[in-house]
Design an enzyme around this catalytic site. Structure first.
Site, PDB file in Angstrom:
ATOM      1  N   THR A 182       0.861  -1.174   0.000  1.00  0.00           N
ATOM      2  CA  THR A 182       0.000   0.000   0.000  1.00  0.00           C
ATOM      3  C   THR A 182       0.901   1.230   0.000  1.00  0.00           C
ATOM      4  O   THR A 182       1.953   1.240   0.632  1.00  0.00           O
ATOM      5  CB  THR A 182      -0.966  -0.012   1.202  1.00  0.00           C
ATOM      6  N   TRP A 441      -3.369   5.545  -5.806  1.00  0.00           N
ATOM      7  CA  TRP A 441      -2.761   6.557  -4.958  1.00  0.00           C
ATOM      8  C   TRP A 441      -1.677   7.352  -5.674  1.00  0.00           C
ATOM      9  O   TRP A 441      -0.886   6.808  -6.428  1.00  0.00           O
ATOM     10  CB  TRP A 441      -2.104   5.926  -3.730  1.00  0.00           C
TER      11      TRP A 441
END
Ligand code: AMP
Length: 552
Positions: A182, A441
């Site tokens: 992540t 992201w």
């Protein structure tokens, strides 16, 4: 008394193979539609397992994929973890530097790669010592295109001729089964490991009525990429329920999704809002038969209320879900709570537009700036903390990240939420300094560092600004050095970012300012800029079409 076996993935496939041998797994490929049954799928996963043994892949190795959504990627979903190895899903949309870090950090032994992503992987691997530990590359398909990667073989030759039976080991539920990275606010991406127990409990909770249940009458199409948190666990849940699977293949367009829904009779599908906005636009000019479709799962970013209404009008229930990589990923689902059916339609839509009710099996608390738990009045807000069986307890090899992101067994989500009297969570802000564009992201801090490193820049900051299609897009604020020409500087900065990062990381605007607003302690006060720009949603047309995360 403990049960007979641990909670592992193997029984899900075993059941599907035994009870639904003829149920189909369908995949859109460059060559057309491929289809086979759970029975053949099961044979091929055994062949894959045997092939890895044959190739000398250690039985506790991390094996990576660099692939879109298709049947062979799905073969790795069971074929790798049920042998005891760990399936590492790499996001191919990341900048090369992140991919290098991830491959090295995870110490991947073998990488399965799609032909259409080969060039991207070659670019990341080019001269990078981070790839030294990779012993083998396997290109999905039945031939190997011209490539610098080696040693390399093609997938069909890799598994061909291997036995269709495998002596599946009895595994401990604590054994790592999966892994994703992540993107953090600062620094390198953080590894999140999924044990068999986490994936098992996530699957069972998904299968509960207040999760996202799937059964043998369903046709399930995950549009959310399989490199994002196990495609939200759908390949596992669909198998547990004996559903038919449909995989949309590389970079599906709205037209492809519409055809698959119509022709394969898709009943449940899932993806980020950008995907469904695309389908809604397509439906303005094209007739699409959505009569088979019961449920559309929207997550990753907030589902707009207009989207809920649109699909209601087409008799499709939009279920809004919230989750995180650290949560395997489902945290909450916005079902309409029993007893609320009598509310007027607008109030119902408002409830369903929230991030929803915590999934059964999890707990949460919301802590305000003073360290107190907030009232459930829909007004108070604070940071959301969660814990439960499928919430990871720590980041891979990252003690400093553990200290920041965990507290007494609770994961600090970085999402700022309110909770209403009925228990619906609503995200009102994000404490983490990242921008989510089309479900992917972008690190504002990384862009900022890149801009600030330029000699002609005195100060620079990057914020996310609301955008109707991509949910958020980056905008850069730049203070040029003494006597520097702002236009020339913008051109230089665009070149700089263009060289280092994927196209979709490029800020939509570079705005010249005299000074970046600061907090009392001298830190950049992005809130001031965000407030100023919050109402100025960027509109379609300002972002080049090729800025799509899927296109780089
Ligand atoms: P990731 O770990 O990449 O899956 O991103 C998780 C983050 O995405 C969450 O912490 C939220 O900030 C955001 N997110 C996920 N689902 C939603 C949603 N339904 N609405 C708003 N933000 C969401």
């Amino acid at each position: 008394m403990p049960g007979g076996t641990d909670q592992t993935l193997r029984p899900f496939l075993w059941r599907a193979e035994k009870l639904y041998p003829d149920t189909e797994i369908v995949s859109r490929t460059h060559q057309g539609i491929e289809r086979y049954t759970y029975s053949e799928y099961s044979d091929r996963t055994a062949q894959l397992a045997n092939a890895m043994d044959e190739a000398g892949v250690p039985d506790d190795a991390r094996v990576a994929t660099f692939c879109w959504n298709h049947n062979r990627h799905f073969e790795t979903y069971f074929g790798i973890p049920t042998t005891g190895r760990q399936l590492h899903l790499i996001n191919p949309l990341l900048p090369d530097e992140h991919i290098q870090f991830i491959v090295d950090d995870a110490d991947d032994h073998l990488i399965f790669v799609d032909p259409s992503l080969l060039e991207k992987l070659e670019g990341a691997a080019d001269g990078a010592s981070e790839f030294d530990g990779v012993e083998q590359f396997v290109v999905i398909g039945d031939s190997v295109p011209e490539t610098d990667l080696e040693p390399v073989t093609d997938y069909e030759s890799f598994i061909e001729g291997n036995d269709t039976d495998y002596d599946w080991p009895t595994l401990s539920e604590d054994r790592p089964a999966g892994m994703c990275y992540t993107s953090g606010t600062t620094g390198k991406p953080k590894g999140v490991e999924y044990t068999h127990q986490m994936l098992w409990s996530h699957t069972m909770a998904s299968q509960s009525p207040q999760g996202i249940p799937m059964d043998d009458t369903d046709v399930v199409m995950p549009v959310v990429p399989m490199f994002h948190v196990n495609a939200w666990g759908m390949p596992f849940s669909a198998t547990a329920g004996g559903a038919k699977h449909v995989y949309p293949g590389p970079s599906p367009e709205p037209e492809d999704l519409a055809h698959l829904i119509e022709e394969e009779g898709v009943t449940i599908t899932a993806g980020v809002p950008t995907v469904w906005l695309g389908l809604m636009e397509y439906m303005e000019d094209n007739e699409v038969d959505l009569s088979a479709l019961d449920t559309l799962i929207v997550g990753g970013s907030a589902a707009p209320e207009a989207m809920i209404r649109f699909f209601d009008d087409h008799d499709v229930e939009l279920l809004h879900a919230w989750g995180m990589s650290e949560m395997s990923p489902i945290g909450s689902v916005s079902h309409l709570k029993g007893g609320l059916e009598d509310l007027d339609y607008d109030t119902q839509v408002e409830k369903r537009g929230k991030q929803g009710l915590i999934a059964p099996g999890l707990e949460f608390k919301v802590i305000d700036d003073d360290g107190n738990e907030i009232d459930w009045d829909g007004e108070d807000f604070g940071e959301l903390y969660v814990r439960g069986p499928w919430v990871t307890q720590e980041y891979f090899k990252r003690p400093e990240a553990n200290r920041e992101d965990y507290e007494d067994g609770w994961l600090k989500t970085g999402d700022i939420v309110s909770v209403d009297q009925d228990g619906y969570l609503k995200i009102v802000d994000r404490a983490k300094d990242v921008i989510k564009s089309g479900g992917e992201w972008i690190s504002s801090v990384e862009l900022e560092n890149e801009l600030m490193a330029h000699d002609d820049v005195a100060e620079a900051t990057v914020i996310g600004v609301p955008h109707e299609r991509w949910q958020e897009r980056p905008v850069a604020f730049v203070v040029p050095g003494e006597g520097i020409d702002a236009d020339q500087l913008e051109a230089d900065l665009r070149d700089l970012i263009g060289e280092e990062y994927p196209k979709w990381w490029m800020p939509d605007e570079f705005i010249t300012i005299d000074e970046v607003p600061k907090t009392a302690t001298g830190k950049f006060d992005k809130k001031v800029l965000r407030d100023e720009y919050a109402d100025q949603s960027l509109v379609e047309g300002q972002v080049p079409e090729d800025a799509s995360p899927g296109e780089d």
